[in-house]
Design a protein around this motif. Structure first.
Motif, PDB file in Angstrom:
ATOM      1  N   GLY A 167       8.397  74.064  43.788  1.00 59.82           N
ATOM      2  CA  GLY A 167       8.420  75.458  43.623  1.00 59.82           C
ATOM      3  C   GLY A 167       9.560  75.974  44.678  1.00 59.82           C
ATOM      4  O   GLY A 167      10.188  76.935  44.162  1.00 59.82           O
ATOM      5  N   ILE A 168       9.877  75.261  45.438  1.00 56.73           N
ATOM      6  CA  ILE A 168      10.918  75.748  46.417  1.00 56.73           C
ATOM      7  C   ILE A 168      12.182  75.141  45.648  1.00 56.73           C
ATOM      8  O   ILE A 168      13.222  76.372  45.684  1.00 56.73           O
ATOM      9  N   HIS A 169      12.353  74.377  44.923  1.00 60.69           N
ATOM     10  CA  HIS A 169      13.566  74.040  44.269  1.00 60.69           C
ATOM     11  C   HIS A 169      13.597  74.686  43.119  1.00 60.69           C
ATOM     12  O   HIS A 169      14.728  75.352  42.762  1.00 60.69           O
ATOM     13  N   ALA A 170      12.658  75.167  42.425  1.00 63.71           N
ATOM     14  CA  ALA A 170      12.686  76.141  41.210  1.00 63.71           C
ATOM     15  C   ALA A 170      13.328  77.584  41.645  1.00 63.71           C
ATOM     16  O   ALA A 170      14.019  78.065  40.902  1.00 63.71           O
ATOM     17  N   ARG A 171      12.886  78.149  42.964  1.00 64.84           N
ATOM     18  CA  ARG A 171      13.313  79.259  43.558  1.00 64.84           C
ATOM     19  C   ARG A 171      14.985  78.996  43.689  1.00 64.84           C
ATOM     20  O   ARG A 171      15.661  79.944  43.670  1.00 64.84           O
ATOM     21  N   ARG A 172      15.199  77.930  44.211  1.00 63.12           N
ATOM     22  CA  ARG A 172      16.759  77.640  44.869  1.00 63.12           C
ATOM     23  C   ARG A 172      17.534  77.733  43.582  1.00 63.12           C
ATOM     24  O   ARG A 172      18.662  78.332  43.544  1.00 63.12           O
ATOM     25  N   VAL A 173      17.093  77.002  42.456  1.00 58.36           N
ATOM     26  CA  VAL A 173      18.036  77.069  41.092  1.00 58.36           C
ATOM     27  C   VAL A 173      17.924  78.385  40.750  1.00 58.36           C
ATOM     28  O   VAL A 173      19.140  79.071  40.126  1.00 58.36           O
ATOM     29  N   ALA A 174      16.846  79.158  40.639  1.00 56.29           N
ATOM     30  CA  ALA A 174      16.941  80.634  39.987  1.00 56.29           C
ATOM     31  C   ALA A 174      17.620  81.602  40.886  1.00 56.29           C
ATOM     32  O   ALA A 174      18.392  82.536  40.469  1.00 56.29           O
ATOM     33  N   THR A 175      17.704  81.412  42.353  1.00 55.78           N
ATOM     34  CA  THR A 175      18.426  82.369  43.034  1.00 55.78           C
ATOM     35  C   THR A 175      19.971  81.902  43.375  1.00 55.78           C
ATOM     36  O   THR A 175      20.935  82.957  43.465  1.00 55.78           O
ATOM     37  N   LEU A 176      20.007  80.468  43.438  1.00 55.73           N
ATOM     38  CA  LEU A 176      21.392  80.117  43.854  1.00 55.73           C
ATOM     39  C   LEU A 176      22.204  79.316  43.079  1.00 55.73           C
ATOM     40  O   LEU A 176      23.428  79.146  43.137  1.00 55.73           O
ATOM     41  N   GLY A 177      21.366  78.851  41.867  1.00 55.10           N
ATOM     42  CA  GLY A 177      22.167  78.154  40.867  1.00 55.10           C
ATOM     43  C   GLY A 177      22.159  76.580  41.324  1.00 55.10           C
ATOM     44  O   GLY A 177      21.772  76.252  42.318  1.00 55.10           O
ATOM     45  N   ASP A 178      22.320  75.694  40.430  1.00 56.79           N
ATOM     46  CA  ASP A 178      22.176  74.206  40.894  1.00 56.79           C
ATOM     47  C   ASP A 178      23.118  73.613  41.348  1.00 56.79           C
ATOM     48  O   ASP A 178      23.091  72.571  41.799  1.00 56.79           O
ATOM     49  N   SER A 179      24.328  74.256  41.779  1.00 57.14           N
ATOM     50  CA  SER A 179      25.517  73.605  42.489  1.00 57.14           C
ATOM     51  C   SER A 179      25.585  74.308  43.996  1.00 57.14           C
ATOM     52  O   SER A 179      26.813  73.770  44.414  1.00 57.14           O
ATOM     53  N   HIS A 180      24.738  74.843  44.359  1.00 51.88           N
ATOM     54  CA  HIS A 180      24.710  75.457  45.892  1.00 51.88           C
ATOM     55  C   HIS A 180      24.066  74.188  46.833  1.00 51.88           C
ATOM     56  O   HIS A 180      23.167  73.440  46.382  1.00 51.88           O
ATOM     57  N   ALA A 181      24.633  74.224  47.837  1.00 50.04           N
ATOM     58  CA  ALA A 181      24.244  73.112  48.591  1.00 50.04           C
ATOM     59  C   ALA A 181      22.725  73.086  48.998  1.00 50.04           C
ATOM     60  O   ALA A 181      22.119  72.039  49.286  1.00 50.04           O
ATOM     61  N   ARG A 182      22.090  74.227  49.380  1.00 53.49           N
ATOM     62  CA  ARG A 182      20.748  74.332  49.504  1.00 53.49           C
ATOM     63  C   ARG A 182      19.952  73.992  48.261  1.00 53.49           C
ATOM     64  O   ARG A 182      18.773  73.395  48.564  1.00 53.49           O
ATOM     65  N   LEU A 235      17.437  61.873  39.656  1.00 50.21           N
ATOM     66  CA  LEU A 235      18.591  61.302  40.425  1.00 50.21           C
ATOM     67  C   LEU A 235      19.686  61.047  39.364  1.00 50.21           C
ATOM     68  O   LEU A 235      20.913  61.546  39.561  1.00 50.21           O
ATOM     69  N   LEU A 236      19.412  61.047  38.030  1.00 51.69           N
ATOM     70  CA  LEU A 236      20.550  60.939  37.084  1.00 51.69           C
ATOM     71  C   LEU A 236      21.017  62.277  37.069  1.00 51.69           C
ATOM     72  O   LEU A 236      22.269  62.544  36.657  1.00 51.69           O
ATOM     73  N   GLU A 237      20.461  63.397  36.919  1.00 46.46           N
ATOM     74  CA  GLU A 237      20.898  64.848  37.048  1.00 46.46           C
ATOM     75  C   GLU A 237      21.443  65.213  38.211  1.00 46.46           C
ATOM     76  O   GLU A 237      22.609  65.998  38.166  1.00 46.46           O
ATOM     77  N   GLN A 238      21.005  64.897  39.405  1.00 43.00           N
ATOM     78  CA  GLN A 238      21.580  65.516  40.785  1.00 43.00           C
ATOM     79  C   GLN A 238      22.504  64.818  41.362  1.00 43.00           C
ATOM     80  O   GLN A 238      23.410  65.492  42.173  1.00 43.00           O
ATOM     81  N   LEU A 239      22.540  63.381  41.187  1.00 46.96           N
ATOM     82  CA  LEU A 239      23.396  62.604  42.204  1.00 46.96           C
ATOM     83  C   LEU A 239      24.872  62.935  41.505  1.00 46.96           C
ATOM     84  O   LEU A 239      25.667  63.156  42.459  1.00 46.96           O
ATOM     85  N   PRO A 240      25.192  63.149  40.311  1.00 47.33           N
ATOM     86  CA  PRO A 240      26.633  63.727  39.957  1.00 47.33           C
ATOM     87  C   PRO A 240      26.875  65.172  40.403  1.00 47.33           C
ATOM     88  O   PRO A 240      28.171  65.106  41.031  1.00 47.33           O
ATOM     89  N   ILE A 241      25.987  65.956  40.687  1.00 47.75           N
ATOM     90  CA  ILE A 241      26.223  67.102  41.372  1.00 47.75           C
ATOM     91  C   ILE A 241      26.586  67.210  42.817  1.00 47.75           C
ATOM     92  O   ILE A 241      27.275  67.704  43.278  1.00 47.75           O
ATOM     93  N   ALA A 242      25.522  66.343  43.558  1.00 47.49           N
ATOM     94  CA  ALA A 242      25.908  66.056  44.828  1.00 47.49           C
ATOM     95  C   ALA A 242      27.185  65.533  45.236  1.00 47.49           C
ATOM     96  O   ALA A 242      27.928  65.879  45.925  1.00 47.49           O
TER      97      ALA A 242
END
Length: 202
Positions: free
Chosen positions: A76-91, A116-123
């Motif tokens: 739920g926390i991650h879903a809110r982060r994506v919704a408010t900050l986008g998927d490329s924000h550090a938080r 991991l396949l989704e997020q590691l390239p972004i990180a």
């Protein structure tokens, strides 16, 4: 002090964190739950405080072995982060890493690998390969490849390559004697041992 006093709520958060930090998770849990309830009741517009309270509560639940409940909160926390900050924000990337760790701890290896396949390239792109969150994700690649009961020789080989590459970065960033370096060295040995168990199998 009344429930609406922010000092009281903040003090509860400090107390809960202190109890948790001193390995007193069972005592910390009701304090952290009460702090979150107050935030939701009186300061529902302060989303950052709510997400911070939920993060602390999820960590405490995980330590108490209530991993499924912790995972629901972390998702739920991650879903809110994506919704408010986008998927490329550090938080957002940090919260994604928390979901990956929670999935790993709950033996949800398929979900962890997908994330991991989704997020590691972004990180790597946003934070860089030297960042602690990126290195944590690299470590979780290794952990998931090795701990999945259905892992293959190819998985073990990939884990060994990933651990070796990550260890080079960890040594450069933290030094040879840092605890994180020791952890990655341990996972590299684990990967090498796992690879040996397959022998000459294709």
């Amino acid at each position: 002090r009344p429930e609406t006093d922010t000092v009281r709520c903040n003090a509860m958060g400090v107390l809960g964190d202190a109890l948790f930090s001193n390995q007193r998770s069972a005592e910390a849990l009701p304090v952290l739950e009460a702090e979150l309830a107050l935030n939701l009741r009186y300061w529902s517009r302060n989303e950052e405080n709510i997400l911070s309270s939920q993060t602390n509560l999820s960590t405490c639940l995980g330590q108490l072995g209530r991993r499924d409940e912790a995972l629901v909160l972390i998702r739920g926390i991650h879903a809110r982060r994506v919704a408010t900050l986008g998927d490329s924000h550090a938080r957002t990337i940090q919260s994604a890493s928390n979901v990956i760790v929670a999935c790993t701890n709950s033996s949800r290896f398929a979900e962890a690998k997908r994330l991991l396949l989704e997020q590691l390239p972004i990180a790597n792109r946003v934070l860089g390969e030297d960042h602690e969150v990126t290195l944590s994700m690299q470590r979780n690649v290794v952990i998931n490849l090795l701990n999945d009961p259905e892992s293959t020789k190819d998985d073990a080989s990939q884990a060994e390559r990933t651990a070796r590459s990550a260890l080079t970065v960890v040594r450069r960033v933290f030094g040879a004697k840092h605890p994180q370096t020791r952890v990655m060295e341990s996972w590299l040995r684990h990967a090498q041992n796992k690879l040996e168990t397959f022998g000459d199998d294709p």
